[in-house]
Motif scaffolding. Structure first.
Motif, PDB file in Angstrom:
ATOM      1  N   GLU A  56      13.660  28.732 -10.011  1.00 43.55           N
ATOM      2  CA  GLU A  56      13.197  27.638  -9.194  1.00 43.55           C
ATOM      3  C   GLU A  56      14.031  27.551  -7.936  1.00 43.55           C
ATOM      4  O   GLU A  56      15.197  27.954  -7.910  1.00 43.55           O
ATOM      5  N   CYS A  57      13.398  27.030  -6.895  1.00 42.92           N
ATOM      6  CA  CYS A  57      14.049  26.904  -5.596  1.00 42.92           C
ATOM      7  C   CYS A  57      13.655  25.547  -5.048  1.00 42.92           C
ATOM      8  O   CYS A  57      12.536  25.076  -5.290  1.00 42.92           O
ATOM      9  N   ASN A  58      14.561  24.914  -4.324  1.00 46.33           N
ATOM     10  CA  ASN A  58      14.222  23.581  -3.815  1.00 46.33           C
ATOM     11  C   ASN A  58      13.592  23.605  -2.416  1.00 46.33           C
ATOM     12  O   ASN A  58      13.545  22.590  -1.746  1.00 46.33           O
ATOM     13  N   CYS A  59      13.060  24.754  -2.008  1.00 44.45           N
ATOM     14  CA  CYS A  59      12.300  24.789  -0.752  1.00 44.45           C
ATOM     15  C   CYS A  59      10.863  24.368  -1.039  1.00 44.45           C
ATOM     16  O   CYS A  59      10.504  24.081  -2.170  1.00 44.45           O
ATOM     17  N   LYS A  60      10.029  24.361   0.008  1.00 45.35           N
ATOM     18  CA  LYS A  60       8.669  23.849  -0.136  1.00 45.35           C
ATOM     19  C   LYS A  60       7.752  24.796  -0.903  1.00 45.35           C
ATOM     20  O   LYS A  60       6.709  24.386  -1.383  1.00 45.35           O
ATOM     21  N   ILE A  64       7.257  32.315  -6.185  1.00 44.11           N
ATOM     22  CA  ILE A  64       8.569  32.971  -6.150  1.00 44.11           C
ATOM     23  C   ILE A  64       8.843  33.304  -4.676  1.00 44.11           C
ATOM     24  O   ILE A  64       8.241  34.209  -4.121  1.00 44.11           O
ATOM     25  N   CYS A  65       9.709  32.540  -4.059  1.00 48.66           N
ATOM     26  CA  CYS A  65       9.934  32.655  -2.617  1.00 48.66           C
ATOM     27  C   CYS A  65      11.011  33.701  -2.324  1.00 48.66           C
ATOM     28  O   CYS A  65      11.658  34.217  -3.233  1.00 48.66           O
ATOM     29  N   TYR A  66      11.223  33.964  -1.041  1.00 50.60           N
ATOM     30  CA  TYR A  66      12.204  34.994  -0.691  1.00 50.60           C
ATOM     31  C   TYR A  66      13.637  34.548  -0.969  1.00 50.60           C
ATOM     32  O   TYR A  66      14.532  35.371  -1.073  1.00 50.60           O
ATOM     33  N   HIS A  67      13.851  33.241  -1.109  1.00 48.62           N
ATOM     34  CA  HIS A  67      15.193  32.763  -1.487  1.00 48.62           C
ATOM     35  C   HIS A  67      15.529  33.285  -2.885  1.00 48.62           C
ATOM     36  O   HIS A  67      16.639  33.698  -3.160  1.00 48.62           O
ATOM     37  N   ILE A  68      14.524  33.224  -3.752  1.00 54.23           N
ATOM     38  CA  ILE A  68      14.694  33.747  -5.115  1.00 54.23           C
ATOM     39  C   ILE A  68      14.840  35.270  -5.056  1.00 54.23           C
ATOM     40  O   ILE A  68      15.695  35.850  -5.721  1.00 54.23           O
TER      41      ILE A  68
HETATM   42 ZN   LIG Z   1      12.761  29.020  -1.688  1.00 52.24          ZN
END
Ligand SMILES: [Zn+2]
Length: 87
Positions: A56-60, A64-68
């Motif tokens: 999980e990521c706290n972006c919008k 599975i976002c690039y932060h992950i």
């Molecule tokens: Zn993210």
């Protein structure tokens, strides 16, 4: 929490390779990811339940976002080190 699959994590890793965000380890399974261009910082968490991996990521993003994608490289290395230390 979003389940990590081979397909969605590959996409996220590819995007992270283009964006090249800065990844900082907060603790095992918790990472802080900073976009070097915008300075935006997000927190990524990894969880493993019954051999299924979640992130999980706290972006919008609700995928599975690039932060992950950026964090998982550091996470795999750390996870291997922990296994070696425990074994
Ligand atoms: Zn993210």
């Amino acid at each position: 929490m979003i389940e990590i699959t081979k397909t969605n994590i590959e996409k996220a890793i590819n995007k992270a390779r283009q964006t090249k965000p800065f990844v900082k380890v907060i603790e095992f399974r918790r990472y802080q990811v900073t976009n070097k261009t915008t300075g935006a910082t997000y927190e990524v968490k990894f969880t493993k339940i019954n051999n299924t991996k979640y992130a999980e990521c706290n972006c919008k993003a609700t995928v599975i976002c690039y932060h992950i994608g950026a964090s998982i490289g550091a996470h795999i290395v750390l996870a291997e080190q922990m296994q070696t230390a425990n074994g």
